[in-house]
Design a protein around this motif. Structure first.
Motif, PDB file in Angstrom:
ATOM      1  N   GLU A 101       0.836  -1.205   0.000  1.00  0.00           N
ATOM      2  CA  GLU A 101       0.000   0.000   0.000  1.00  0.00           C
ATOM      3  C   GLU A 101       0.867   1.250   0.000  1.00  0.00           C
ATOM      4  O   GLU A 101       1.893   1.311   0.674  1.00  0.00           O
ATOM      5  N   LEU A 102       0.431   2.260  -0.758  1.00  0.00           N
ATOM      6  CA  LEU A 102       1.051   3.579  -0.770  1.00  0.00           C
ATOM      7  C   LEU A 102       0.017   4.599  -0.308  1.00  0.00           C
ATOM      8  O   LEU A 102      -1.144   4.516  -0.693  1.00  0.00           O
ATOM      9  N   VAL A 103       0.449   5.553   0.503  1.00  0.00           N
ATOM     10  CA  VAL A 103      -0.443   6.599   1.002  1.00  0.00           C
ATOM     11  C   VAL A 103       0.312   7.925   0.983  1.00  0.00           C
ATOM     12  O   VAL A 103       1.480   7.985   1.376  1.00  0.00           O
ATOM     13  N   TRP A 104      -0.357   8.972   0.520  1.00  0.00           N
ATOM     14  CA  TRP A 104       0.186  10.333   0.607  1.00  0.00           C
ATOM     15  C   TRP A 104      -0.352  10.945   1.894  1.00  0.00           C
ATOM     16  O   TRP A 104      -1.577  11.057   2.060  1.00  0.00           O
ATOM     17  N   ILE A 105       0.522  11.313   2.828  1.00  0.00           N
ATOM     18  CA  ILE A 105       0.069  11.921   4.089  1.00  0.00           C
ATOM     19  C   ILE A 105       0.415  13.403   4.095  1.00  0.00           C
ATOM     20  O   ILE A 105       1.491  13.802   3.645  1.00  0.00           O
ATOM     21  N   ASP A 106      -0.507  14.199   4.600  1.00  0.00           N
ATOM     22  CA  ASP A 106      -0.293  15.633   4.726  1.00  0.00           C
ATOM     23  C   ASP A 106       0.821  15.858   5.745  1.00  0.00           C
ATOM     24  O   ASP A 106       0.743  15.370   6.872  1.00  0.00           O
ATOM     25  N   ILE A 107       1.840  16.577   5.334  1.00  0.00           N
ATOM     26  CA  ILE A 107       2.993  16.805   6.209  1.00  0.00           C
ATOM     27  C   ILE A 107       2.612  17.593   7.451  1.00  0.00           C
ATOM     28  O   ILE A 107       3.165  17.370   8.520  1.00  0.00           O
ATOM     29  N   LYS A 108       1.643  18.493   7.325  1.00  0.00           N
ATOM     30  CA  LYS A 108       1.319  19.387   8.430  1.00  0.00           C
ATOM     31  C   LYS A 108       0.109  18.965   9.253  1.00  0.00           C
ATOM     32  O   LYS A 108      -0.176  19.557  10.283  1.00  0.00           O
ATOM     33  N   ALA A 109      -0.626  17.935   8.833  1.00  0.00           N
ATOM     34  CA  ALA A 109      -1.864  17.557   9.525  1.00  0.00           C
ATOM     35  C   ALA A 109      -1.736  16.154  10.123  1.00  0.00           C
ATOM     36  O   ALA A 109      -0.919  15.355   9.681  1.00  0.00           O
TER      37      ALA A 109
END
Length: 153
Positions: A101-109
């Motif tokens: 699995e790949l996920v893009w996570i918000d760096i600031k949240a």
């Protein structure tokens, strides 16, 4: 008891303020794309090979950002040393090889994922401080090229 030291190269792939993280099969911990050198590979050779194997992408414009040390994810008594690189991903990342699995996570949240300690404790705070991130760009033939270059002063 002597600690085991694990040396890895990791990619800070950034798009629209989000960091790409990966989860291997049979694990619930998200890590950075990248891995351990094989034989006498340089960091850049390792990074290119691992990104091809794990994401099916190439890299362009790699740049060493910093080095992070923390408890190794899922390996008690071990310490991981991550040499963090930024680079432009060439191609659309998709889970390959052992990556499930790949996920893009918000760096600031807040993200709500279980991240490797090196990401949670060092890499995310570092990226939040740096602040100057670029977004996605278009590639050849209508394919997306994910822009992940972390601009360093």
């Amino acid at each position: 008891m002597a600690r085991k030291w694990i040396h890895k190269v990791g990619l800070a792939a950034i798009s629209n303020g989000c960091l790409l993280v990966a989860r291997k099969r049979n694990s619930d911990i998200f890590i950075l794309p990248g891995g351990k050198p094989e034989g006498s590979e340089s960091d850049l050779e390792t990074l290119a090979r691992e990104i091809d194997e794990e994401l099916g992408c190439g890299i362009a414009n790699p740049c060493l950002c910093d080095v992070f040390k923390d408890v190794a994810a899922g390996e008690s008594g071990s310490v991981v040393v991550v040499r963090l690189y930024s680079a432009t991903l060439v191609g659309e990342p998709k889970p390959c090889s052992e990556i499930e699995e790949l996920v893009w996570i918000d760096i600031k949240a807040p993200h709500g994922l279980r991240l490797a300690p090196s990401i949670e404790n060092g890499i995310l705070p570092y990226l939040r401080k740096r602040g100057r991130l670029t977004g996605a760009a278009s590639g050849r033939g209508g394919n997306k090229m994910v822009q992940s270059l972390l601009e360093l002063v």
